[in-house]
Design an enzyme around this catalytic site. Sequence first.
Site, PDB file in Angstrom:
ATOM      1  N   ASP A  33       0.870  -1.150  -0.100  1.00 37.37           N
ATOM      2  CA  ASP A  33       0.031   0.018   0.009  1.00 37.37           C
ATOM      3  C   ASP A  33       0.961   1.283  -0.101  1.00 37.37           C
ATOM      4  OD1 ASP A  33      -3.313   0.320   0.805  1.00 37.37           O
ATOM      5  OD2 ASP A  33      -1.762   2.154   1.109  1.00 37.37           O
ATOM      6  N   THR A  85     -11.348   2.394  -7.923  1.00 35.73           N
ATOM      7  CA  THR A  85     -11.351   2.988  -9.538  1.00 35.73           C
ATOM      8  C   THR A  85     -12.323   3.943  -9.399  1.00 35.73           C
ATOM      9  OG1 THR A  85     -13.007   1.155  -9.318  1.00 35.73           O
ATOM     10  CG2 THR A  85     -10.720   0.700 -10.645  1.00 35.73           C
ATOM     11  N   LYS A 217     -20.201  -8.231 -11.995  1.00 33.66           N
ATOM     12  CA  LYS A 217     -20.112  -7.192 -10.908  1.00 33.66           C
ATOM     13  C   LYS A 217     -21.054  -5.845 -10.877  1.00 33.66           C
ATOM     14  CE  LYS A 217     -19.026  -5.569  -6.863  1.00 33.66           C
ATOM     15  NZ  LYS A 217     -17.601  -5.269  -6.449  1.00 33.66           N
ATOM     16  N   GLY A 268     -24.997   5.139  -1.399  1.00 32.03           N
ATOM     17  CA  GLY A 268     -23.355   5.739  -1.051  1.00 32.03           C
ATOM     18  C   GLY A 268     -22.620   4.208  -1.284  1.00 32.03           C
ATOM     19  N   CYS A 271     -19.693   0.856  -4.172  1.00 29.95           N
ATOM     20  CA  CYS A 271     -20.038  -0.036  -5.267  1.00 29.95           C
ATOM     21  C   CYS A 271     -21.373   0.375  -6.051  1.00 29.95           C
ATOM     22  CB  CYS A 271     -20.235  -1.559  -4.536  1.00 29.95           C
ATOM     23  SG  CYS A 271     -18.668  -2.296  -4.320  1.00 29.95           S
TER      24      CYS A 271
END
Length: 421
Positions: A33, A85, A217, A268, A271
Amino acid sequence: MSFETISVIGLGYIGLPTAAMFASRKKKVIGVDVNQHAVDTINQGKIHIVEPDLDMIVHAAVTEGYLKAVTTPEPADAFLIAVPTPFKPCNEGEIPEPDLGYIESACNAIAPVLKKGDLVILESTSPVGATEQVAQWLATARADLSFPQDAGDEADVNVAHCPERVLPGHVVRELVENDRVIGGMSPRCSTRSVELYKTFVQGDCVITNARTAEMAKLTENSCRDVQIAFANELSLICDKLDINVWELISLANRHPRINILQPGPGVGGHCIAVDPWFIVSKTPIEAQIIHTARKVNDSKPGWVVDKTKMAIVDFLQENSDKTAKEITIACYGLAFKPDIDDLRESPAMQIVHEIASFHTGKVIAVEPNIHQLPSSLEQVELQSFDVAKSTADIHVMLVDHKEFKAESLNSAYLVDTKGIW
Protein backbone atom coordinates in the site's frame (compact mmCIF):
# COMPACT_ATOMS: atom_id res chain seq x y z
CA MET A 1 2.01 -24.89 -9.52
CA SER A 2 1.19 -24.03 -5.93
CA PHE A 3 1.17 -20.47 -4.65
CA GLU A 4 3.56 -20.10 -1.74
CA THR A 5 3.81 -16.29 -1.72
CA ILE A 6 0.85 -14.05 -2.47
CA SER A 7 0.95 -10.29 -2.88
CA VAL A 8 -2.11 -8.08 -2.41
CA ILE A 9 -1.83 -4.59 -3.89
CA GLY A 10 -4.05 -2.19 -1.95
CA LEU A 11 -4.77 -2.80 1.74
CA GLY A 12 -8.15 -1.16 2.10
CA TYR A 13 -11.59 -2.54 2.87
CA ILE A 14 -11.15 -5.44 0.42
CA GLY A 15 -7.40 -5.90 0.09
CA LEU A 16 -6.59 -6.22 3.79
CA PRO A 17 -9.29 -8.82 4.58
CA THR A 18 -8.27 -10.78 1.48
CA ALA A 19 -4.61 -10.70 2.48
CA ALA A 20 -5.56 -11.76 6.00
CA MET A 21 -7.61 -14.72 4.77
CA PHE A 22 -4.70 -16.08 2.71
CA ALA A 23 -2.36 -15.57 5.65
CA SER A 24 -4.77 -17.37 7.97
CA ARG A 25 -4.26 -20.44 5.75
CA LYS A 26 -0.51 -20.31 6.41
CA LYS A 27 0.39 -18.68 3.11
CA LYS A 28 3.12 -16.06 3.04
CA VAL A 29 1.38 -12.81 2.18
CA ILE A 30 2.97 -9.49 1.21
CA GLY A 31 0.53 -6.61 1.38
CA VAL A 32 1.40 -3.48 -0.56
CA ASP A 33 0.00 0.00 0.00
CA VAL A 34 1.17 3.55 -0.68
CA ASN A 35 -0.23 4.66 2.69
CA GLN A 36 2.67 4.49 5.13
CA HIS A 37 0.33 4.78 8.12
CA ALA A 38 -1.65 1.75 6.95
CA VAL A 39 1.56 -0.23 6.41
CA ASP A 40 2.94 0.65 9.85
CA THR A 41 -0.38 -0.12 11.55
CA ILE A 42 -0.67 -3.54 9.92
CA ASN A 43 2.93 -4.44 10.76
CA GLN A 44 2.05 -3.76 14.40
CA GLY A 45 -0.66 -6.40 14.10
CA LYS A 46 -3.42 -3.79 14.09
CA ILE A 47 -5.93 -2.61 11.50
CA HIS A 48 -6.71 0.86 10.17
CA ILE A 49 -10.31 0.10 9.17
CA VAL A 50 -13.37 -1.15 11.04
CA GLU A 51 -14.48 -4.68 10.13
CA PRO A 52 -15.74 -7.28 12.62
CA ASP A 53 -13.26 -10.07 13.45
CA LEU A 54 -10.60 -8.74 11.08
CA ASP A 55 -8.43 -7.36 13.90
CA MET A 56 -7.96 -10.80 15.44
CA ILE A 57 -7.08 -12.43 12.12
CA VAL A 58 -4.57 -9.73 11.19
CA HIS A 59 -2.97 -9.79 14.64
CA ALA A 60 -2.51 -13.57 14.47
CA ALA A 61 -1.20 -13.48 10.88
CA VAL A 62 1.38 -10.77 11.64
CA THR A 63 2.43 -12.33 14.94
CA GLU A 64 2.95 -15.74 13.33
CA GLY A 65 4.93 -14.21 10.47
CA TYR A 66 2.56 -14.94 7.61
CA LEU A 67 1.57 -11.36 6.82
CA LYS A 68 3.67 -8.25 6.34
CA ALA A 69 2.96 -4.90 4.73
CA VAL A 70 5.31 -2.91 2.51
CA THR A 71 5.14 0.15 0.28
CA THR A 72 7.07 -1.38 -2.65
CA PRO A 73 6.08 -4.71 -4.26
CA GLU A 74 8.29 -7.73 -3.79
CA PRO A 75 8.45 -10.96 -5.83
CA ALA A 76 5.52 -13.33 -5.32
CA ASP A 77 3.72 -16.17 -7.10
CA ALA A 78 0.38 -14.38 -7.38
CA PHE A 79 -0.56 -10.70 -7.35
CA LEU A 80 -4.06 -9.51 -6.50
CA ILE A 81 -4.82 -5.90 -7.41
CA ALA A 82 -7.43 -4.37 -5.08
CA VAL A 83 -7.08 -0.63 -5.55
CA PRO A 84 -9.79 2.02 -6.00
CA THR A 85 -11.41 2.86 -9.34
CA PRO A 86 -12.77 6.40 -8.83
CA PHE A 87 -14.27 8.70 -11.44
CA LYS A 88 -12.49 11.19 -13.64
CA PRO A 89 -13.47 14.81 -12.95
CA CYS A 90 -16.61 15.84 -14.79
CA ASN A 91 -19.12 18.64 -14.86
CA GLU A 92 -22.55 18.39 -13.28
CA GLY A 93 -24.93 16.50 -15.55
CA GLU A 94 -22.16 14.70 -17.42
CA ILE A 95 -21.80 10.93 -17.28
CA PRO A 96 -18.86 10.08 -14.98
CA GLU A 97 -16.12 7.94 -16.49
CA PRO A 98 -13.98 5.52 -14.47
CA ASP A 99 -10.41 6.49 -13.70
CA LEU A 100 -8.07 3.49 -14.06
CA GLY A 101 -5.07 5.45 -12.85
CA TYR A 102 -4.70 3.49 -9.61
CA ILE A 103 -4.86 0.20 -11.49
CA GLU A 104 -2.27 1.40 -13.98
CA SER A 105 0.00 2.51 -11.11
CA ALA A 106 -0.38 -0.92 -9.51
CA CYS A 107 0.60 -2.59 -12.79
CA ASN A 108 3.65 -0.37 -13.13
CA ALA A 109 4.62 -1.18 -9.54
CA ILE A 110 4.45 -4.96 -9.87
CA ALA A 111 5.85 -5.19 -13.41
CA PRO A 112 9.55 -5.11 -12.34
CA VAL A 113 9.13 -8.10 -10.00
CA LEU A 114 7.03 -10.31 -12.31
CA LYS A 115 8.51 -13.63 -13.41
CA LYS A 116 7.51 -16.59 -15.53
CA GLY A 117 4.73 -18.59 -13.85
CA ASP A 118 3.16 -15.67 -12.00
CA LEU A 119 -0.58 -15.01 -11.82
CA VAL A 120 -2.08 -11.50 -11.80
CA ILE A 121 -5.71 -11.06 -10.76
CA LEU A 122 -7.61 -7.79 -10.96
CA GLU A 123 -10.11 -7.64 -8.07
CA SER A 124 -10.88 -3.93 -8.36
CA THR A 125 -14.38 -3.29 -9.68
CA SER A 126 -13.73 -2.22 -13.24
CA PRO A 127 -15.36 -1.26 -16.53
CA VAL A 128 -15.56 -3.91 -19.20
CA GLY A 129 -12.16 -4.32 -20.85
CA ALA A 130 -10.06 -3.31 -17.83
CA THR A 131 -8.52 -6.77 -17.39
CA GLU A 132 -7.34 -6.73 -20.99
CA GLN A 133 -5.90 -3.28 -20.35
CA VAL A 134 -4.03 -4.63 -17.31
CA ALA A 135 -2.49 -7.36 -19.45
CA GLN A 136 -1.48 -4.79 -22.05
CA TRP A 137 0.11 -2.46 -19.50
CA LEU A 138 2.11 -5.38 -18.08
CA ALA A 139 3.14 -6.57 -21.54
CA THR A 140 4.36 -3.08 -22.43
CA ALA A 141 6.41 -2.90 -19.23
CA ARG A 142 7.79 -6.44 -19.55
CA ALA A 143 8.49 -7.21 -23.19
CA ASP A 144 10.62 -10.16 -22.05
CA LEU A 145 7.53 -12.02 -20.80
CA SER A 146 4.52 -13.32 -22.74
CA PHE A 147 0.91 -12.61 -21.76
CA PRO A 148 -2.40 -14.30 -22.58
CA GLN A 149 -3.59 -11.76 -25.16
CA ASP A 150 -0.77 -13.03 -27.39
CA ALA A 151 0.21 -16.46 -26.04
CA GLY A 152 -3.08 -17.77 -24.61
CA ASP A 153 -2.56 -20.80 -22.38
CA GLU A 154 1.16 -20.76 -23.12
CA ALA A 155 1.67 -17.28 -21.61
CA ASP A 156 4.46 -16.76 -19.10
CA VAL A 157 2.13 -14.70 -16.90
CA ASN A 158 -1.55 -15.50 -16.41
CA VAL A 159 -4.12 -12.72 -16.02
CA ALA A 160 -7.70 -12.88 -14.74
CA HIS A 161 -10.51 -10.84 -13.19
CA CYS A 162 -12.26 -11.87 -9.99
CA PRO A 163 -14.53 -9.15 -8.58
CA GLU A 164 -15.08 -8.91 -4.85
CA ARG A 165 -18.71 -9.47 -3.80
CA VAL A 166 -18.71 -8.90 -0.06
CA LEU A 167 -20.87 -6.82 2.26
CA PRO A 168 -19.07 -4.39 4.58
CA GLY A 169 -19.60 -5.54 8.14
CA HIS A 170 -19.64 -9.18 7.00
CA VAL A 171 -16.49 -9.27 4.87
CA VAL A 172 -14.61 -12.00 6.75
CA ARG A 173 -17.48 -14.47 6.57
CA GLU A 174 -18.51 -13.63 3.01
CA LEU A 175 -14.97 -13.88 1.65
CA VAL A 176 -15.05 -17.52 2.70
CA GLU A 177 -18.68 -18.43 2.00
CA ASN A 178 -19.62 -16.48 -1.13
CA ASP A 179 -19.31 -17.85 -4.65
CA ARG A 180 -16.64 -16.21 -6.79
CA VAL A 181 -16.83 -15.36 -10.47
CA ILE A 182 -13.49 -16.12 -12.16
CA GLY A 183 -12.83 -14.54 -15.54
CA GLY A 184 -9.52 -15.62 -17.01
CA MET A 185 -8.07 -14.33 -20.25
CA SER A 186 -7.47 -17.97 -21.17
CA PRO A 187 -8.67 -21.32 -19.75
CA ARG A 188 -5.37 -21.78 -17.90
CA CYS A 189 -5.69 -18.31 -16.38
CA SER A 190 -9.08 -19.29 -14.98
CA THR A 191 -7.96 -22.70 -13.73
CA ARG A 192 -5.00 -21.26 -11.86
CA SER A 193 -7.16 -18.52 -10.37
CA VAL A 194 -9.60 -21.11 -9.03
CA GLU A 195 -6.68 -22.99 -7.49
CA LEU A 196 -5.56 -19.81 -5.74
CA TYR A 197 -8.96 -18.82 -4.34
CA LYS A 198 -9.72 -22.34 -3.16
CA THR A 199 -7.01 -21.72 -0.57
CA PHE A 200 -9.81 -20.31 1.58
CA VAL A 201 -13.00 -19.93 -0.49
CA GLN A 202 -15.68 -22.48 0.39
CA GLY A 203 -18.21 -21.16 -2.11
CA ASP A 204 -18.21 -22.18 -5.75
CA CYS A 205 -15.65 -20.64 -8.10
CA VAL A 206 -17.56 -20.20 -11.35
CA ILE A 207 -15.48 -19.80 -14.50
CA THR A 208 -16.29 -17.39 -17.32
CA ASN A 209 -14.30 -14.98 -19.48
CA ALA A 210 -12.79 -11.72 -18.24
CA ARG A 211 -15.34 -9.39 -19.83
CA THR A 212 -18.32 -11.31 -18.47
CA ALA A 213 -16.75 -11.40 -15.00
CA GLU A 214 -16.30 -7.62 -15.12
CA MET A 215 -19.90 -7.15 -16.27
CA ALA A 216 -21.24 -9.56 -13.63
CA LYS A 217 -20.16 -7.32 -10.76
CA LEU A 218 -21.46 -4.20 -12.47
CA THR A 219 -24.77 -5.95 -13.17
CA GLU A 220 -25.23 -7.08 -9.56
CA ASN A 221 -24.81 -3.57 -8.20
CA SER A 222 -26.79 -1.91 -10.98
CA CYS A 223 -29.70 -4.24 -10.26
CA ARG A 224 -29.58 -3.25 -6.61
CA ASP A 225 -29.38 0.42 -7.56
CA VAL A 226 -32.50 0.14 -9.73
CA GLN A 227 -34.40 -1.57 -6.90
CA ILE A 228 -33.39 1.13 -4.41
CA ALA A 229 -34.33 3.84 -6.91
CA PHE A 230 -37.84 2.40 -7.10
CA ALA A 231 -38.15 2.58 -3.31
CA ASN A 232 -36.70 6.09 -3.20
CA GLU A 233 -39.04 7.28 -5.93
CA LEU A 234 -41.97 5.79 -4.00
CA SER A 235 -40.93 7.81 -0.95
CA LEU A 236 -41.07 11.04 -3.01
CA ILE A 237 -44.48 10.14 -4.40
CA CYS A 238 -45.85 9.17 -1.00
CA ASP A 239 -44.57 12.36 0.59
CA LYS A 240 -46.44 14.40 -2.02
CA LEU A 241 -49.63 12.36 -1.60
CA ASP A 242 -49.46 12.31 2.22
CA ILE A 243 -49.05 8.53 2.42
CA ASN A 244 -46.81 6.69 4.89
CA VAL A 245 -44.29 5.03 2.58
CA TRP A 246 -43.15 2.55 5.23
CA GLU A 247 -46.70 1.28 5.74
CA LEU A 248 -47.28 1.20 1.99
CA ILE A 249 -44.20 -0.93 1.32
CA SER A 250 -45.08 -3.25 4.19
CA LEU A 251 -48.51 -3.80 2.69
CA ALA A 252 -47.24 -4.25 -0.86
CA ASN A 253 -44.63 -6.76 0.32
CA ARG A 254 -47.40 -9.02 1.60
CA HIS A 255 -47.87 -10.03 -2.03
CA PRO A 256 -45.97 -13.33 -2.51
CA ARG A 257 -44.02 -12.06 -5.51
CA ILE A 258 -43.26 -8.51 -4.35
CA ASN A 259 -40.18 -7.52 -2.36
CA ILE A 260 -39.75 -3.75 -2.39
CA LEU A 261 -36.63 -2.47 -0.63
CA GLN A 262 -36.65 0.30 1.97
CA PRO A 263 -36.05 3.90 0.88
CA GLY A 264 -33.30 6.03 2.38
CA PRO A 265 -31.39 9.30 1.95
CA GLY A 266 -29.69 8.12 -1.25
CA VAL A 267 -27.17 5.45 -2.19
CA GLY A 268 -23.54 5.38 -1.11
CA GLY A 269 -20.50 3.18 -0.78
CA HIS A 270 -17.78 2.13 -3.16
CA CYS A 271 -20.02 -0.16 -5.23
CA ILE A 272 -23.71 0.56 -5.75
CA ALA A 273 -23.29 4.32 -6.11
CA VAL A 274 -20.36 3.89 -8.49
CA ASP A 275 -20.59 0.72 -10.58
CA PRO A 276 -23.71 1.57 -12.64
CA TRP A 277 -21.85 4.54 -14.11
CA PHE A 278 -19.26 2.10 -15.51
CA ILE A 279 -22.04 0.59 -17.63
CA VAL A 280 -23.65 3.93 -18.53
CA SER A 281 -20.31 5.45 -19.58
CA LYS A 282 -19.65 2.54 -21.96
CA THR A 283 -23.20 2.26 -23.36
CA PRO A 284 -25.01 5.58 -22.73
CA ILE A 285 -27.68 5.01 -25.39
CA GLU A 286 -28.65 1.52 -24.26
CA ALA A 287 -28.46 1.93 -20.46
CA GLN A 288 -31.66 3.94 -20.03
CA ILE A 289 -33.12 2.37 -16.86
CA ILE A 290 -29.73 2.12 -15.18
CA HIS A 291 -29.03 5.78 -15.94
CA THR A 292 -32.44 6.90 -14.65
CA ALA A 293 -31.98 4.93 -11.43
CA ARG A 294 -28.66 6.68 -10.84
CA LYS A 295 -30.28 10.07 -11.33
CA VAL A 296 -33.13 9.21 -8.93
CA ASN A 297 -30.78 8.02 -6.20
CA ASP A 298 -28.34 10.89 -6.70
CA SER A 299 -31.19 13.38 -6.33
CA LYS A 300 -32.43 12.01 -2.99
CA PRO A 301 -29.89 13.85 -0.77
CA GLY A 302 -31.05 17.15 -2.23
CA TRP A 303 -34.62 16.23 -1.37
CA VAL A 304 -33.59 15.49 2.24
CA VAL A 305 -31.84 18.85 2.46
CA ASP A 306 -35.00 20.56 1.19
CA LYS A 307 -37.07 18.73 3.83
CA THR A 308 -34.64 19.98 6.47
CA LYS A 309 -35.04 23.55 5.24
CA MET A 310 -38.82 23.14 5.48
CA ALA A 311 -38.42 21.87 9.06
CA ILE A 312 -36.45 25.03 9.89
CA VAL A 313 -39.24 27.19 8.46
CA ASP A 314 -41.86 25.27 10.44
CA PHE A 315 -39.84 25.61 13.63
CA LEU A 316 -39.41 29.37 13.19
CA GLN A 317 -43.12 29.81 12.55
CA GLU A 318 -43.93 28.00 15.79
CA ASN A 319 -41.13 29.71 17.73
CA SER A 320 -41.27 33.34 16.67
CA ASP A 321 -38.90 34.40 19.45
CA LYS A 322 -36.01 32.45 17.88
CA THR A 323 -33.79 33.06 14.86
CA ALA A 324 -32.28 30.51 12.49
CA LYS A 325 -28.89 31.06 14.13
CA GLU A 326 -30.32 29.79 17.42
CA ILE A 327 -31.56 26.52 15.92
CA THR A 328 -29.50 23.37 16.50
CA ILE A 329 -29.80 20.59 13.94
CA ALA A 330 -28.74 17.03 14.82
CA CYS A 331 -27.93 14.57 12.02
CA TYR A 332 -27.88 10.89 12.93
CA GLY A 333 -25.42 8.80 10.95
CA LEU A 334 -22.63 9.56 8.48
CA ALA A 335 -21.63 6.13 7.13
CA PHE A 336 -23.00 4.94 3.79
CA LYS A 337 -24.80 2.01 5.47
CA PRO A 338 -25.64 0.82 9.00
CA ASP A 339 -23.10 -0.34 11.57
CA ILE A 340 -19.86 0.42 9.72
CA ASP A 341 -17.40 3.34 9.65
CA ASP A 342 -17.15 3.59 5.86
CA LEU A 343 -17.94 7.13 4.67
CA ARG A 344 -17.18 6.56 0.98
CA GLU A 345 -19.78 8.05 -1.38
CA SER A 346 -22.08 8.42 1.63
CA PRO A 347 -25.28 10.37 0.94
CA ALA A 348 -25.46 11.14 4.67
CA MET A 349 -22.09 12.88 4.45
CA GLN A 350 -23.30 14.91 1.49
CA ILE A 351 -26.48 15.90 3.33
CA VAL A 352 -24.70 16.93 6.53
CA HIS A 353 -22.15 18.93 4.53
CA GLU A 354 -24.90 20.79 2.69
CA ILE A 355 -26.85 21.48 5.88
CA ALA A 356 -23.70 22.83 7.54
CA SER A 357 -23.02 24.99 4.49
CA PHE A 358 -26.34 26.85 4.54
CA HIS A 359 -27.39 26.70 8.21
CA THR A 360 -26.14 29.57 10.37
CA GLY A 361 -26.78 27.74 13.63
CA LYS A 362 -25.12 24.72 15.22
CA VAL A 363 -25.02 21.38 13.38
CA ILE A 364 -24.37 18.19 15.35
CA ALA A 365 -23.43 14.82 13.87
CA VAL A 366 -23.95 11.55 15.73
CA GLU A 367 -21.87 8.69 14.30
CA PRO A 368 -21.06 5.93 16.81
CA ASN A 369 -18.59 4.20 14.47
CA ILE A 370 -16.03 7.03 14.18
CA HIS A 371 -14.05 9.07 16.67
CA GLN A 372 -13.19 12.07 14.52
CA LEU A 373 -15.02 13.93 11.80
CA PRO A 374 -13.42 14.30 8.37
CA SER A 375 -11.99 17.69 7.49
CA SER A 376 -14.88 18.37 5.11
CA LEU A 377 -17.17 18.67 8.16
CA GLU A 378 -15.04 21.05 10.18
CA GLN A 379 -18.11 23.23 10.95
CA VAL A 380 -19.93 20.25 12.50
CA GLU A 381 -19.70 18.94 16.09
CA LEU A 382 -19.40 15.20 16.73
CA GLN A 383 -21.61 14.40 19.73
CA SER A 384 -23.28 11.48 21.47
CA PHE A 385 -26.87 10.48 20.88
CA ASP A 386 -27.93 11.69 24.31
CA VAL A 387 -26.43 15.16 23.77
CA ALA A 388 -28.04 15.47 20.34
CA LYS A 389 -31.43 14.27 21.56
CA SER A 390 -31.49 16.69 24.47
CA THR A 391 -30.08 19.80 22.79
CA ALA A 392 -31.19 19.75 19.14
CA ASP A 393 -34.29 21.48 17.85
CA ILE A 394 -34.45 19.62 14.53
CA HIS A 395 -33.49 15.97 14.04
CA VAL A 396 -32.44 14.36 10.75
CA MET A 397 -32.26 10.54 10.74
CA LEU A 398 -29.91 9.38 7.98
CA VAL A 399 -28.44 5.97 8.87
CA ASP A 400 -30.27 3.28 10.86
CA HIS A 401 -27.36 2.15 13.04
CA LYS A 402 -28.22 -0.44 15.69
CA GLU A 403 -27.54 2.16 18.39
CA PHE A 404 -30.27 4.38 16.95
CA LYS A 405 -32.77 1.54 16.56
CA ALA A 406 -32.40 0.86 20.27
CA GLU A 407 -33.43 4.42 21.09
CA SER A 408 -36.56 6.45 20.62
CA LEU A 409 -36.93 10.05 19.57
CA ASN A 410 -40.20 11.92 19.43
CA SER A 411 -40.05 15.34 17.85
CA ALA A 412 -42.38 17.51 15.81
CA TYR A 413 -39.34 18.51 13.78
CA LEU A 414 -38.01 15.15 12.59
CA VAL A 415 -36.82 14.32 9.08
CA ASP A 416 -36.71 10.51 9.19
CA THR A 417 -35.30 9.00 5.99
CA LYS A 418 -35.21 5.49 7.44
CA GLY A 419 -38.57 5.17 9.16
CA ILE A 420 -37.24 3.94 12.50
CA TRP A 421 -38.65 6.78 14.66
